[in-house]
Design a protein around this motif. Structure first.
Motif, PDB file in Angstrom:
ATOM      1  N   MET A   1       0.846  -1.201   0.000  1.00 52.33           N
ATOM      2  CA  MET A   1       0.000   0.000   0.000  1.00 52.33           C
ATOM      3  C   MET A   1       0.872   1.238   0.000  1.00 52.33           C
ATOM      4  SD  MET A   1      -2.223   1.503   3.067  1.00 52.33           S
ATOM      5  CE  MET A   1      -3.146   3.008   2.860  1.00 52.33           C
ATOM      6  N   GLN A   9      -7.787   6.000  -5.696  1.00 54.05           N
ATOM      7  CA  GLN A   9      -8.577   4.877  -5.172  1.00 54.05           C
ATOM      8  C   GLN A   9      -7.952   4.242  -3.938  1.00 54.05           C
ATOM      9  OE1 GLN A   9      -8.832   2.128  -8.446  1.00 54.05           O
ATOM     10  NE2 GLN A   9     -10.908   2.771  -8.956  1.00 54.05           N
ATOM     11  N   SER A  10      -6.646   3.984  -4.017  1.00 55.28           N
ATOM     12  CA  SER A  10      -6.001   3.200  -2.971  1.00 55.28           C
ATOM     13  C   SER A  10      -5.707   4.012  -1.711  1.00 55.28           C
ATOM     14  CB  SER A  10      -4.692   2.609  -3.509  1.00 55.28           C
ATOM     15  OG  SER A  10      -3.827   3.656  -3.889  1.00 55.28           O
ATOM     16  N   PRO A  13      -9.233   3.026   1.298  1.00 56.55           N
ATOM     17  CA  PRO A  13      -9.701   1.780   1.935  1.00 56.55           C
ATOM     18  C   PRO A  13      -8.809   1.345   3.097  1.00 56.55           C
ATOM     19  CG  PRO A  13      -9.614   1.552  -0.447  1.00 56.55           C
ATOM     20  CD  PRO A  13      -8.884   2.808  -0.109  1.00 56.55           C
ATOM     21  N   PRO A  14      -9.410   0.665   4.078  1.00 59.55           N
ATOM     22  CA  PRO A  14      -8.592   0.090   5.144  1.00 59.55           C
ATOM     23  C   PRO A  14      -7.739  -1.039   4.577  1.00 59.55           C
ATOM     24  CG  PRO A  14     -10.847  -0.697   5.301  1.00 59.55           C
ATOM     25  CD  PRO A  14     -10.828   0.317   4.205  1.00 59.55           C
ATOM     26  N   VAL A  15      -6.524  -1.157   5.014  1.00 60.77           N
ATOM     27  CA  VAL A  15      -5.692  -2.283   4.559  1.00 60.77           C
ATOM     28  C   VAL A  15      -5.229  -3.057   5.789  1.00 60.77           C
ATOM     29  CG1 VAL A  15      -4.918  -1.326   2.370  1.00 60.77           C
ATOM     30  CG2 VAL A  15      -3.687  -0.766   4.451  1.00 60.77           C
ATOM     31  N   PRO A  16      -5.076  -4.354   5.657  1.00 63.43           N
ATOM     32  CA  PRO A  16      -4.732  -5.173   6.820  1.00 63.43           C
ATOM     33  C   PRO A  16      -3.306  -4.921   7.292  1.00 63.43           C
ATOM     34  CG  PRO A  16      -4.727  -6.493   4.830  1.00 63.43           C
ATOM     35  CD  PRO A  16      -5.219  -5.153   4.436  1.00 63.43           C
ATOM     36  N   ARG A  21      -2.473 -10.096   8.169  1.00 63.40           N
ATOM     37  CA  ARG A  21      -2.106 -10.904   6.990  1.00 63.40           C
ATOM     38  C   ARG A  21      -1.441 -12.216   7.409  1.00 63.40           C
ATOM     39  NH1 ARG A  21       1.428  -7.268   3.512  1.00 63.40           N
ATOM     40  NH2 ARG A  21       1.551  -6.057   5.388  1.00 63.40           N
ATOM     41  N   ARG A  24      -3.966 -14.699   8.513  1.00 60.17           N
ATOM     42  CA  ARG A  24      -4.737 -15.282   7.399  1.00 60.17           C
ATOM     43  C   ARG A  24      -4.108 -16.549   6.846  1.00 60.17           C
ATOM     44  NH1 ARG A  24      -5.789 -10.076   3.581  1.00 60.17           N
ATOM     45  NH2 ARG A  24      -7.391  -9.047   4.810  1.00 60.17           N
TER      46      ARG A  24
ATOM     47  N   SER B 239     -10.706  -2.930   0.267  1.00 62.76           N
ATOM     48  CA  SER B 239      -9.503  -3.240   1.047  1.00 62.76           C
ATOM     49  C   SER B 239      -8.661  -4.303   0.338  1.00 62.76           C
ATOM     50  CB  SER B 239      -9.917  -3.724   2.438  1.00 62.76           C
ATOM     51  OG  SER B 239      -8.789  -4.176   3.143  1.00 62.76           O
ATOM     52  N   THR B 242      -7.058  -2.979  -2.873  1.00 65.67           N
ATOM     53  CA  THR B 242      -5.941  -2.085  -2.560  1.00 65.67           C
ATOM     54  C   THR B 242      -4.738  -2.884  -2.079  1.00 65.67           C
ATOM     55  OG1 THR B 242      -7.491  -0.333  -1.979  1.00 65.67           O
ATOM     56  CG2 THR B 242      -5.259  -0.127  -1.121  1.00 65.67           C
ATOM     57  N   GLY B 456      -9.150 -15.890   4.252  1.00 70.10           N
ATOM     58  CA  GLY B 456      -8.051 -16.626   4.868  1.00 70.10           C
ATOM     59  C   GLY B 456      -7.801 -17.942   4.162  1.00 70.10           C
TER      60      GLY B 456
END
Lengths: 48, 485
Positions: A1, A9-10, A13-16, A21, A24, B239, B242, B456
């Motif tokens: 990011m 656009q980028s 938004p929320p990013v992890p 990550r 995940r 999200s 992005t 996930g």
């Protein structure tokens, strides 16, 4: 990011985070999620 | 002995055939007509399109399964329905044209007492000039399309490995497409593959869609509880796009695809152009072109079928405006109102209207998703219709008793976002009900208890297991019926 381009656009938004990550693809945590997700889907199947 | 004819042996038709066979075995006649030799687990075609699976992994020959079950299988395409019979055949019947190479082009009339139309969609590439494998873009709608698409993607990756920069576009190829979920899955599987091949930094990935916003998926998106907020799927989708470096174009209807670029119109009426080196753009769907003739020889196609070619069932087709939409508009028994022995399931039934709010561009071009009705809902309605018909045939009921409205049905959906057993991921979603019900759930139209979503590795494991589970079931292996639709 990258936020070098404000108002694109980028930018919004929320990013992890790195922790999210990592979780995940963490096998142990994902095995727990695997069980929970299966239970959720079976609950959905029972509603038919 | 009564006779049930099922047109189509895809996910809906084959599911209906398995359940009808289970209930009618030996007591009544069951016949299946399909133009295809193979059964295809379509949700895994996206993995064929990135080389994670081969064609043989997602298909099998239908004939041995139907031989095992003792169900006559006609490899043919249904062309004309005669629901009142005709002069030379007074019983209701359907005319079929063989696609079996040994009898290609020959026609035959099959009589029926009950008929299930599960013919699925026609992939209407012709709606957009230049769209599709015969034009300038690719598709993952069928297994052979997906295999061809992978070979083109591989060539693209090899160019990137030689140092070239490439633009890859994935999305919908017309203003009224459905199945955005499949394009979404393909996009993120391509992105994952590019990462694994070490060329991600040489690719510009672009998503184009007729959705109003990301995360709509043709059902108006969904709200879920997460982190103390009730949040729309748009936020989660943006999200993900992005995080994975994908640029997106929404509210767009592709107008024409040419070699290396396409033209599209956005809701504000503006025309735009997008260049590409590789484009996977889904086509819109229409009915397969079945026509209907009454006893007097008059064409009654417009009575039996909606203008888009899908069969009318017990839905409200009055064309009411969005503000008056109601969950009760959606069909419950999938029975044709004029001919009670005709049923349509899966993509073949005509939905009463969209799920996402309709929109037109300033130039009058419709740009909004048509409703998805594949996968789990398709299988569930096929099972219920087959069981209802079995009850009618065996005298257990005089009317269909089981109801399976999408307005009272939930769906579990796993959208792959990268095929890898150790590093892959998928978005796991549950939605209840599929059709928003603002009377019961005034705030979001859906149950916040039963509607959920997360991404996930576990999702990938589930999708991978489902792949084998549904293939096992479709082959009618022992205890297939314990695997839910």
């Amino acid at each position: 990011m990258s936020t070098r381009d404000p108002y694109e656009q980028s930018y919004y938004p929320p990013v992890p985070t790195r922790l999210v990550r990592w979780m995940r693809t963490n096998w142990l945590w994902q095995f727990v999620r695997f069980l929970i997700l299966n239970a959720k889907m079976l609950r959905m199947v029972r509603k038919h | 002995m009564a006779k049930l004819v099922i047109l189509g042996a895809g996910i809906a038709g084959h599911t209906a055939a398995l359940h009808a066979h289970r209930k009618l075995r030996g007591r009544h006649e069951l016949v299946v007509v399909t133009p295809n030799r193979k059964w295809n687990w379509i949700p895994s075609n996206i993995w064929v399109g990135v080389g994670f699976m081969g064609v043989d992994d997602v298909t099998f020959d239908l004939a041995p399964v139907y031989r095992k079950l003792g169900i006559p299988l006609y490899q043919a395409r249904a062309t004309t329905l005669y629901p009142e019979g005709s002069d030379d055949q007074p019983l209701p019947h359907v005319e079929i044209s063989y696609t079996d190479p040994e009898r290609a082009g020959q026609t035959e009339k099959l009589t029926y007492d009950y008929l299930i139309n599960a013919t699925g969609p026609k992939l209407n590439f012709a709606a957009t000039p230049g769209l599709g494998p015969a034009g300038h873009s690719h598709s993952v709608c069928t297994f052979d399309h997906a295999a061809e698409t992978f070979s083109r993607l591989e060539a693209c990756i090899q160019r990137m490995e030689r140092g070239e920069r490439q633009t890859l576009v994935v999305g919908t190829g017309h203003g009224t497409c459905t199945c955005q979920g499949a394009a979404f899955e393909y996009l993120f599987n391509v992105e994952y593959l590019l990462q694994r091949r070490g060329v991600r930094d040489r690719a510009d990935l672009v998503w184009i869609s007729n959705e109003m916003e990301l995360g709509d998926f043709g059902m108006g998106g969904m709200h879920i509880k997460r982190g103390g907020y009730i949040t729309h799927s748009r936020i989660f989708a943006e999200s993900l796009y992005t995080e994975r470096g994908v640029r997106w174009i929404t509210k767009a209807g592709v107008k024409e695809v040419q070699d290396g670029h396409f033209h599209y119109e956005t809701l504000d009426g503006q025309s735009h152009e997008q260049a590409f080196d590789f484009a996977m753009l889904l086509p819109p769907f229409s009915g397969t072109g079945l026509s209907a003739i009454n006893r007097r020889g008059e064409n009654i196609t417009a009575t039996v079928f909606a203008p888009n070619g899908f069969m009318k069932v017990d839905a409200d087709y009055s064309g009411k405006p969005y503000e008056q939409w109601d969950p009760g508009d959606w069909p419950e028994t999938y029975q044709n109102p004029d001919y009670p022995n005709l049923f349509a399931v899966g993509i073949a039934f005509a939905p009463p209207h969209a799920i996402s709010k309709p929109a037109q561009s300033a130039k009058g071009t419709p740009i909004f998703p048509t409703p998805p009705r594949t996968g789990m809902p398709s299988g569930v309605m096929a099972r219920q219709v087959a069981l209802n018909i079995a009850d009618l045939m065996t005298g257990k009921a005089e009317q269909p008793t089981r109801k399976s409205s999408m307005a009272r049905m939930g769906a579990a959906c796993i959208a792959s976002a990268g095929a890898g057993m150790l590093r892959g991921s998928a978005v796991s979603m549950t939605v209840y009900p599929i059709i928003p019900d603002f009377k019961t759930y005034p705030d979001t139209g859906r149950s916040l208890r039963y509607t959920s979503g997360e991404i996930g590795l576990a999702g990938h494991w589930i999708k991978y297991l489902l792949h084998f589970g549904f293939l096992y079931k479709a082959k009618a292996n022992p205890l297939w019926q314990v695997i839910p639709e």
